[in-house]
Enzyme design. Structure first.
Site, PDB file in Angstrom:
ATOM      1  N   ASP A 195       0.849  -1.186   0.000  1.00 42.06           N
ATOM      2  CA  ASP A 195       0.000   0.000   0.000  1.00 42.06           C
ATOM      3  C   ASP A 195       0.889   1.242   0.000  1.00 42.06           C
ATOM      4  O   ASP A 195       2.103   1.157   0.190  1.00 42.06           O
ATOM      5  CB  ASP A 195      -0.971  -0.011   1.174  1.00 42.06           C
ATOM      6  CG  ASP A 195      -0.270  -0.052   2.525  1.00 42.06           C
ATOM      7  OD1 ASP A 195       0.960   0.150   2.557  1.00 42.06           O
ATOM      8  OD2 ASP A 195      -0.943  -0.279   3.530  1.00 42.06           O
ATOM      9  N   CYS A 247      -8.331 -27.482   6.226  1.00 47.11           N
ATOM     10  CA  CYS A 247      -7.112 -26.729   6.518  1.00 47.11           C
ATOM     11  C   CYS A 247      -6.239 -27.518   7.501  1.00 47.11           C
ATOM     12  O   CYS A 247      -6.714 -28.460   8.147  1.00 47.11           O
ATOM     13  CB  CYS A 247      -7.454 -25.353   7.093  1.00 47.11           C
ATOM     14  SG  CYS A 247      -7.943 -25.352   8.836  1.00 47.11           S
ATOM     15  N   HIS A 261      -6.519 -21.119  10.026  1.00 47.41           N
ATOM     16  CA  HIS A 261      -7.863 -21.550   9.617  1.00 47.41           C
ATOM     17  C   HIS A 261      -8.612 -20.421   8.900  1.00 47.41           C
ATOM     18  O   HIS A 261      -9.173 -20.641   7.820  1.00 47.41           O
ATOM     19  CB  HIS A 261      -8.691 -22.016  10.820  1.00 47.41           C
ATOM     20  CG  HIS A 261     -10.146 -22.157  10.481  1.00 47.41           C
ATOM     21  ND1 HIS A 261     -10.652 -23.262   9.821  1.00 47.41           N
ATOM     22  CD2 HIS A 261     -11.192 -21.295  10.634  1.00 47.41           C
ATOM     23  CE1 HIS A 261     -11.945 -23.083   9.610  1.00 47.41           C
ATOM     24  NE2 HIS A 261     -12.302 -21.909  10.100  1.00 47.41           N
ATOM     25  N   CYS A 295     -14.105 -28.201   6.557  1.00 45.18           N
ATOM     26  CA  CYS A 295     -12.807 -27.594   6.239  1.00 45.18           C
ATOM     27  C   CYS A 295     -11.691 -28.633   6.266  1.00 45.18           C
ATOM     28  O   CYS A 295     -11.681 -29.528   7.108  1.00 45.18           O
ATOM     29  CB  CYS A 295     -12.502 -26.482   7.248  1.00 45.18           C
ATOM     30  SG  CYS A 295     -10.939 -25.630   6.975  1.00 45.18           S
ATOM     31  N   CYS A 337      -7.913 -27.785  11.014  1.00 47.71           N
ATOM     32  CA  CYS A 337      -9.089 -28.644  11.129  1.00 47.71           C
ATOM     33  C   CYS A 337      -8.756 -30.120  10.920  1.00 47.71           C
ATOM     34  O   CYS A 337      -9.447 -30.998  11.451  1.00 47.71           O
ATOM     35  CB  CYS A 337     -10.162 -28.192  10.134  1.00 47.71           C
ATOM     36  SG  CYS A 337     -10.966 -26.629  10.603  1.00 47.71           S
ATOM     37  N   ASP A 374      -8.721  -7.132   0.233  1.00 44.74           N
ATOM     38  CA  ASP A 374      -7.821  -7.376   1.364  1.00 44.74           C
ATOM     39  C   ASP A 374      -8.511  -6.911   2.625  1.00 44.74           C
ATOM     40  O   ASP A 374      -9.373  -6.024   2.582  1.00 44.74           O
ATOM     41  CB  ASP A 374      -6.499  -6.626   1.196  1.00 44.74           C
ATOM     42  CG  ASP A 374      -6.599  -5.187   1.687  1.00 44.74           C
ATOM     43  OD1 ASP A 374      -6.184  -4.914   2.829  1.00 44.74           O
ATOM     44  OD2 ASP A 374      -7.125  -4.335   0.937  1.00 44.74           O
TER      45      ASP A 374
END
Length: 373
Positions: free
Chosen positions: A90, A308, A337, A306, A311, A268
């Site tokens: 940014d 991930c 997660h 999930c 998980c 974002d």
């Protein structure tokens, strides 16, 4: 840089954004690594495991610590952080206007005091471009004035004009920097930022003006949630159709679905990682708070749907225990997660666009994903 829209459903776009540091499938969520790392003990090397495509770093903070010239000495952000994919930096403008208690805005730029040690700093379009060039990011954001909402029409109009003039200076300086022999990334891209507060006419006129500069991409900045959807819809017809569109600092899963439906390609937000560090977690069935007593004996994963790393390996009860014990691992597992959730949500959105079922997907999940269980 090449951006191609490969499928549309209404205003929603499925695209491919090719950069010198890799290809981004859009719509995409950019994971916020403010100082070169995701808060919550998540490194750049972890990002591949959670399906991240773009890392976003903060120009203002990296300028103060460790210093952009030092990062350049190390070969730029990619070598410094270990992330080899696209990086967006940014401009520093938002932090200048939000963190600096004392600031003076002039045509040349902004004079302000560091929020760390109070030292006097000046940042204008040229300084922002030079800092971002030193960082070697894939995409540099133009330096703009971030006006507080609500704002008076007259001041907003003056601010828009100043931001447009600053953008022209950003473009000229980036062209100069990209031509220098010691520049890290000579293919650095420049995105302009649309401003105009909550005034539709200012937003549209500002978008028309900055579109004439033929930049690499365009962002919509400074939006409050209450006016966001109306402003996006008003500005979208005037945004170049062959360039990526970025909605800055947004947002919840519902916000993202609404943004995609209005033609936005990039998003974002610090919210998913920030919320994760406090045990607030996203699932396909809604939002859960692991601090609640009902999860003390709950051996299910955070989200049964999930896959991930968190998980696959840990239960709600265990992670809740980590939070109650003050263990740093709780934050890491939960940030992993939530960012996986966001990145794979974008994969589901892209797939629905390819299948022509996005509006059905949006109707099913917009409210559900933002609902607290």
């Amino acid at each position: 840089m090449k951006f191609t829209v490969i499928k549309k459903e209404g205003t929603a776009r499925r695209g491919v954004f090719e950069t010198v540091h890799g290809t981004v499938q859009t719509p995409a969520f950019m994971n916020v690594a403010t100082c070169g790392a995701i808060k919550g003990a998540v490194s750049s090397y972890d990002l591949k495991d959670i399906h991240c495509q773009v890392q976003l770093c903060n120009t203002y903070h990296l300028h103060l610590r460790p210093g952009d010239e030092l990062v350049k000495e190390f070969g730029g952000l990619h070598k410094f952080t270990g992330w080899d994919g696209p990086i967006l930096t940014d401009s520093g403008g938002f932090q200048v206007f939000s963190l600096a208690k004392l600031r003076k805005i002039k045509e040349e730029g902004v004079y302000f005091s560091s929020h760390i040690d109070g030292r006097k700093i000046f940042m204008g379009p040229e300084e922002s471009m030079r800092i971002q060039s030193n960082l070697g990011s894939t995409i540099a954001m133009a330096f703009d004035e971030c006006v507080e909402n609500p704002a008076k029409y007259e001041y907003s109009e003056q601010s828009c004009a100043r931001t447009a003039r600053w953008l022209e200076r950003c473009k000229a300086e980036m062209d100069r920097l990209n031509s220098l022999p010691d520049t890290i990334n000579k293919d650095q891209l420049l995105f302009g930022i649309n401003q105009g507060c909550t005034f539709d006419d200012l937003r549209i006129e500002h978008m028309k003006r900055i579109a004439e500069l033929n930049l690499d991409g365009y962002a919509i900045g400074g939006l409050a949630v209450g006016d966001m959807y109306r402003i996006i819809s008003a500005v979208e017809p005037y945004m170049p159709a062959d360039k990526p569109r970025y909605l800055m600092g947004v947002g919840t899963p519902g916000n993202i679905l609404e943004g995609v439906s209005r033609g936005v390609d990039l998003f974002d937000c610090v919210m998913p990682s920030r919320n994760a560090r406090h045990g607030h977690l996203f699932t396909m069935g809604g939002i859960i708070n692991l601090n609640n007593a009902k999860y003390e004996r709950d051996l299910r994963p955070i989200d049964p749907e999930c896959s991930c790393p968190t998980c696959r390996r840990h239960s709600r009860a265990y992670i809740r225990h980590l939070f109650k014990s003050g263990e740093m691992l709780a934050m890491r597992l939960c940030v992993m997660h939530n960012l996986w959730f966001y990145n794979t949500l974008m994969e589901k959105i892209r797939q629905s666009l390819e299948d022509g079922t996005f509006m059905e997907f949006k109707e099913k999940y917009t409210d559900l994903l933002d609902t607290r269980i």
